[in-house]
Design a protein around this motif. Structure first.
Motif, short mmCIF file in Angstrom:
data_model
loop_
_atom_site.label_atom_id
_atom_site.label_comp_id
_atom_site.label_asym_id
_atom_site.label_seq_id
_atom_site.Cartn_x
_atom_site.Cartn_y
_atom_site.Cartn_z
N GLU A 247 31.52 21.46 36.10
CA GLU A 247 32.09 21.58 37.44
C GLU A 247 31.84 20.29 38.21
O GLU A 247 30.71 19.82 38.28
N THR B 3 38.18 27.90 35.72
CA THR B 3 37.67 29.17 36.24
C THR B 3 37.57 29.09 37.76
O THR B 3 37.49 28.01 38.33
N ALA B 4 37.57 30.27 38.39
CA ALA B 4 37.35 30.36 39.83
C ALA B 4 36.93 31.79 40.14
O ALA B 4 37.52 32.73 39.62
N SER B 5 35.90 31.93 40.94
CA SER B 5 35.42 33.26 41.36
C SER B 5 35.21 34.18 40.16
O SER B 5 35.65 35.32 40.14
N LYS C 176 36.60 22.92 37.88
CA LYS C 176 35.57 23.84 37.40
C LYS C 176 36.09 24.54 36.14
O LYS C 176 37.12 25.19 36.17
N GLY D 84 44.09 30.04 41.32
CA GLY D 84 42.82 30.65 41.70
C GLY D 84 42.70 30.63 43.21
O GLY D 84 43.54 31.15 43.91
N THR D 85 41.66 29.98 43.70
CA THR D 85 41.42 29.93 45.14
C THR D 85 41.81 28.60 45.77
O THR D 85 41.55 28.37 46.94
N GLN D 86 42.44 27.70 44.98
CA GLN D 86 42.77 26.37 45.48
C GLN D 86 44.28 26.14 45.47
O GLN D 86 44.97 26.57 44.56
N HIS E 295 39.79 18.93 45.71
CA HIS E 295 39.91 19.87 44.60
C HIS E 295 38.60 19.88 43.81
O HIS E 295 38.00 18.83 43.57
#
Length: 176
Positions: free
Chosen positions: A161, A80-82, A156, A143-145, A153
């Motif tokens: 997480e 997951t992210a954001s 999550k 995602g955001t990475q 890194h």
């Protein structure tokens, strides 16, 4: 009969500046409509690509490692992210018990920083295997990475997480 008359009208009916404005408006509407309806990136970035990569996280407490192992016994854990579910899954984790407190000197000459990281005795150094699909072949973002060897890194998922990971390897699968 000429295409543009003395008054600057196309075929004697439409001003050329008005025609350019209409074409631009139609193009913007088509691009926005395609983006909203399709939900996909528009451009030359690519179709996405499956990758398998590993992330090392040092100094994880025994209870956290055991929890992660229990979660993975139920099946892969989705990333997951954001507050969004990603097209990536933690599929495995391997751990090595740190017997003695270890100090690792980390130097980053490009930014002029030197630091020491400690792995406490009784903690675990973990290596996660993650299978994912990056949507943009150029930036390799999930995602955001960004997925690039050597980058820090965060691993999550919906249930755990861990920060301060480092990507050790990345293999692109399929066509490139």
């Amino acid at each position: 009969m000429s295409i543009i008359d003395k008054k600057g009208k196309l075929f004697g009916k439409l001003n050329i500046i008005d025609l350019i404005a209409i074409v631009l408006i139609v193009a913007v509407v088509v691009l926005l409509g395609a983006k909203l309806m399709g939900g996909q990136n528009i451009g030359l970035a690519g179709e996405g690509q499956p990758v398998v990569y590993t992330v090392k996280v040092d100094g994880v407490e025994k209870e956290v490692y055991e929890f992660i192992q229990d979660e993975l016994e139920k099946g892969p854990c989705q990333l997951t992210a954001s507050s969004q579910m990603l097209d990536g899954y933690v599929t495995a984790v391997d751990g090595v018990l740190v017997e003695d407190t270890e100090a690792t000197l980390r130097e980053f000459p490009a930014i002029g920083v030197t630091g020491v990281e400690y792995s406490e005795a009784g903690t675990y150094d973990l290596v996660f295997t993650i299978e994912a699909t990056v949507k943009d072949n150029l930036t390799s973002e999930l995602g955001t990475q960004e997925i690039r060897v050597g980058k820090s890194h965060i691993v999550k998922t919906t249930t755990f997480e861990l920060e301060n990971g480092t990507i050790l390897s990345c293999e692109r699968l399929g066509k490139q």
